[in-house]
Design a protein around this motif. Structure first.
Motif, PDB file in Angstrom:
ATOM      1  N   UNK A 561       0.832  -1.208   0.000  1.00 45.88           N
ATOM      2  CA  UNK A 561       0.000   0.000   0.000  1.00 45.88           C
ATOM      3  C   UNK A 561       0.868   1.260   0.000  1.00 45.88           C
ATOM      4  N   UNK A 562       1.943   1.250   0.794  1.00 42.97           N
ATOM      5  CA  UNK A 562       2.818   2.425   0.861  1.00 42.97           C
ATOM      6  C   UNK A 562       3.538   2.660  -0.462  1.00 42.97           C
ATOM      7  N   UNK A 563       3.957   1.590  -1.129  1.00 41.04           N
ATOM      8  CA  UNK A 563       4.600   1.739  -2.441  1.00 41.04           C
ATOM      9  C   UNK A 563       3.602   2.271  -3.454  1.00 41.04           C
ATOM     10  N   UNK A 564       2.384   1.763  -3.419  1.00 42.24           N
ATOM     11  CA  UNK A 564       1.351   2.247  -4.338  1.00 42.24           C
ATOM     12  C   UNK A 564       1.094   3.741  -4.121  1.00 42.24           C
ATOM     13  N   UNK A 565       1.093   4.156  -2.866  1.00 36.48           N
ATOM     14  CA  UNK A 565       0.864   5.570  -2.554  1.00 36.48           C
ATOM     15  C   UNK A 565       1.968   6.434  -3.158  1.00 36.48           C
ATOM     16  N   UNK A 566       3.232   5.984  -3.049  1.00 40.12           N
ATOM     17  CA  UNK A 566       4.338   6.764  -3.633  1.00 40.12           C
ATOM     18  C   UNK A 566       4.197   6.857  -5.144  1.00 40.12           C
ATOM     19  N   UNK A 567       3.768   5.789  -5.763  1.00 42.61           N
ATOM     20  CA  UNK A 567       3.593   5.777  -7.215  1.00 42.61           C
ATOM     21  C   UNK A 567       2.480   6.733  -7.635  1.00 42.61           C
ATOM     22  N   UNK A 568       1.381   6.735  -6.901  1.00 45.71           N
ATOM     23  CA  UNK A 568       0.245   7.585  -7.262  1.00 45.71           C
ATOM     24  C   UNK A 568       0.532   9.064  -7.002  1.00 45.71           C
ATOM     25  N   UNK A 569       1.498   9.366  -6.126  1.00 52.39           N
ATOM     26  CA  UNK A 569       1.843  10.762  -5.849  1.00 52.39           C
ATOM     27  C   UNK A 569       2.649  11.395  -6.980  1.00 52.39           C
ATOM     28  N   UNK A 570       3.328  10.565  -7.773  1.00 48.49           N
ATOM     29  CA  UNK A 570       4.191  11.078  -8.841  1.00 48.49           C
ATOM     30  C   UNK A 570       3.362  11.313 -10.085  1.00 48.49           C
ATOM     31  N   UNK A 571       3.506  12.462 -10.677  1.00 52.05           N
ATOM     32  CA  UNK A 571       2.756  12.820 -11.875  1.00 52.05           C
ATOM     33  C   UNK A 571       3.709  12.963 -13.060  1.00 52.05           C
ATOM     34  N   UNK A 572       3.228  12.640 -14.261  1.00 50.54           N
ATOM     35  CA  UNK A 572       4.073  12.826 -15.449  1.00 50.54           C
ATOM     36  C   UNK A 572       4.503  14.277 -15.593  1.00 50.54           C
ATOM     37  N   UNK A 573       5.701  14.476 -16.130  1.00 53.41           N
ATOM     38  CA  UNK A 573       6.211  15.841 -16.304  1.00 53.41           C
ATOM     39  C   UNK A 573       5.712  16.418 -17.620  1.00 53.41           C
TER      40      UNK A 573
END
Length: 573
Positions: A561-573
């Motif tokens: 869950x924590x890894x998924x959260x980090x992934x969802x926080x990052x947005x394409x540039x």
């Protein structure tokens, strides 16, 4: 450029091994075959053809029929049977058209000449945009470019007038298409879910610390969210979708699959996966063969990128790994330096990657943000009852691969000191063999066994066997000289077994929560003293067990869950 000439140029590009008649009635192929140079070079061509036949097997193509070989395990076998070069090029262009032009292709473009479709796409591409040219070149060449190829393509496209840009595309994509036999490859552009590179875990049954993190994490992801697992083609030219067997190897892995080897995959007809305006997750350490093209994707494609950072041992302590591993890791850093986030598995590993990130200012780069999500302490399986190797003796267990960094040789010497003092116990060393040149531990264990001391080595054990070894042990000993995390410590604690561990780095982080005794791993007398104290002091063992019982284990569900959260926080540039 006249439409007819464009059509012929594209046909010649697609079917360079087939006679094509120009508007003047002559055939370039026939003229070439009649020349002296053609006849003189015939032996060389025959040798090259033999080479092509051999390599075609690995690339997944049929050199005679010009069609892709169909892997019987490929989920798309029926679809592959009807592929044509024009058809797959059209499919790839149609897949990227909405992302380069802003709207889907019209019905006329879908059914019209491929050359018109390519020209239409080119009209919308900004030649100076590395992001757009990366997508265009990947689609036409059916392979991802490296940095040099992409910059050369973008520069020439920028310097060329619009009516000559189609030829530039063909000139740059053609060699890549031919080199990787990619004429029959199709494309899937993924924009609505994370793309996860699990190349090694998908293709191999082998498991160690990294593969365990991958499989435990995405086993949980598969129950809760949508994502796209990818591997790489065998020629390392591009990301591709995984087969059903490979998917199962990641999210449904069981210990009996440990010896599975990579299966043949028809690279020539692979379904390429192109991440676009999404996030790419890198949970494995990328092998050198994939790094140049992946580094280009990370830097120029505009996708967000997150990597799991295990440690920087190959560059910080290169003496403990092979030369090839250090070289591979340096190439891997060329990817990490352009990532948005590195999620370290411990605070100690996080400090290593933070130092790397700060050093990138000298290159004018921002460097990745470093977050820390410690690995969970959840026990993997339940132990089963097994005969104790030496009944009546307390068991001391040491877990780790046989390699210098794990420093198990120090434990063997410490055990010998205690046996010579009359301390009664048995030592069980659990772990696979390391590099072939390192025999010090095996030699010492053999020496001790010949002398009659109660020592045993267990390799190729299952998770259940490992849990059983911890459960039977009075305590475990882990004296590694450098770790990204120290999984054997948490496994021991999860089994309720106290541990003697190194007094620094990630191992000290774990020890601070209780249940451990810390020592200097380079001091054999100190190791022996800690072992003797725990072998003879029942009250100390009970105190350590109480500290373990007071801890609240973290789980793989929480980690995923924590890894998924980090992934969802990052947005394409």
């Amino acid at each position: 450029m006249p439409k007819q000439k464009n059509d012929l140029r594209l046909m010649w590009w697609l079917y360079a091994d087939t006679p094509v008649t120009t508007p003047n009635g002559d055939s370039p192929v026939e003229r070439l075959q009649e020349s002296l140079s053609w006849r003189v070079t015939a032996p060389l061509r025959r040798a090259k053809y033999v080479q092509k036949v051999v390599s075609a097997h690995y690339r997944g193509s049929d050199p005679d029929a010009g069609r892709p070989a169909v892997d019987p395990d490929d989920d798309r076998s029926a679809e592959l049977a009807g592929l044509t070069r024009q058809g797959t090029l059209r499919q790839r262009l149609l897949a990227v058209t909405p992302h380069l032009t802003g709207s889907p292709a019209t019905a006329a473009l879908e059914s019209g000449p491929v050359s018109v479709l390519l020209e239409t796409v080119l009209e919308s591409v900004d030649p100076s945009s590395l992001r757009q040219t990366w997508l265009l070149l990947t689609a036409v060449a059916a392979a991802m470019p490296d940095n040099d190829a992409l910059r050369a393509f973008s520069r020439e496209l920028t310097l060329t007038e619009p009516d000559g840009r189609m030829q530039v595309v063909l000139d740059h994509a053609g060699p890549m298409l031919a080199k990787f036999s990619g004429h029959f490859r199709t494309v899937s552009v993924v924009t609505d879910r994370p793309v996860v590179d699990v190349d090694f875990s998908a293709r191999h049954g082998f498991t160690s610390g990294v593969q365990r993190v991958v499989r435990e994490t995405f086993r949980r992801w598969s129950r809760e969210g949508d994502f796209e697992l990818v591997a790489w083609t065998q020629d390392a030219s591009t990301m591709r979708g995984v087969s059903s067997k490979e998917l199962s190897r990641v999210v449904e892995w069981t210990p009996d699959r440990r010896d599975e080897r990579p299966t043949f995959f028809a690279d020539g007809a692979a379904r390429l996966v192109i991440p676009w305006e999404t996030t790419v997750l890198l949970p494995e350490v990328t092998p050198e063969r994939n790094t140049s093209r992946l580094a280009c994707l990370v830097e120029h494609s505009g996708n967000g990128t997150v990597a799991i950072g295990y440690d920087a041992i190959p560059v910080l302590n290169g003496a403990y790994v092979s030369r090839d591993e250090s070289i591979q890791f340096v190439h891997y850093l060329s990817i990490l330096k352009h990532c948005d986030v590195v999620v370290a598995i411990s605070a100690s590993a996080g400090r290593e990657f933070e130092g790397f990130s700060r050093a990138l200012v000298a290159q004018g780069l921002r460097g990745p943000r470093v977050d820390v999500v410690p690995l969970p302490t959840e026990p993997p399986v339940t132990a089963k009852p097994l005969p104790v190797p030496h009944p009546g003796k307390p068991v001391v267990v040491s877990v780790g691969a046989h390699e210098p960094r794990k420093n198990q040789i120090a434990i063997a010497y410490a055990a010998e000191l205690l046996w010579r003092r009359g301390v009664d116990f048995s030592l069980v060393i659990v772990g696979g063999h390391g590099p072939a040149w390192y025999t010090d531990l095996d030699d010492k264990v053999n020496e001790l066994a010949i002398a009659g001391y109660p020592v045993a080595v267990l390799d190729a054990v299952t998770d259940t066997d490992l849990a059983t070894a911890y459960a039977h042990a009075r305590f475990s000993v882990f004296t590694s000289l450098h770790e990204g995390y120290g999984l054997p410590i948490t496994e021991s604690l999860a089994a309720g077994t106290p541990a003697i561990v190194s007094q620094f780095g990630s191992m000290a982080e774990i020890a601070r929560h209780g249940g451990c005794v810390t020592i200097d791993p380079t001091d054999i007398e100190e190791i022996a003293g800690a072992m003797e104290r725990l072998l003879g002091d029942d009250a100390e063992i009970e105190r350590l067990r109480a500290e373990i019982a007071a801890q609240t284990p973290t789980t793989w569900v929480e980690y995923a869950r924590d890894i998924r959260q980090r992934v969802e926080e990052v947005r394409p540039s």
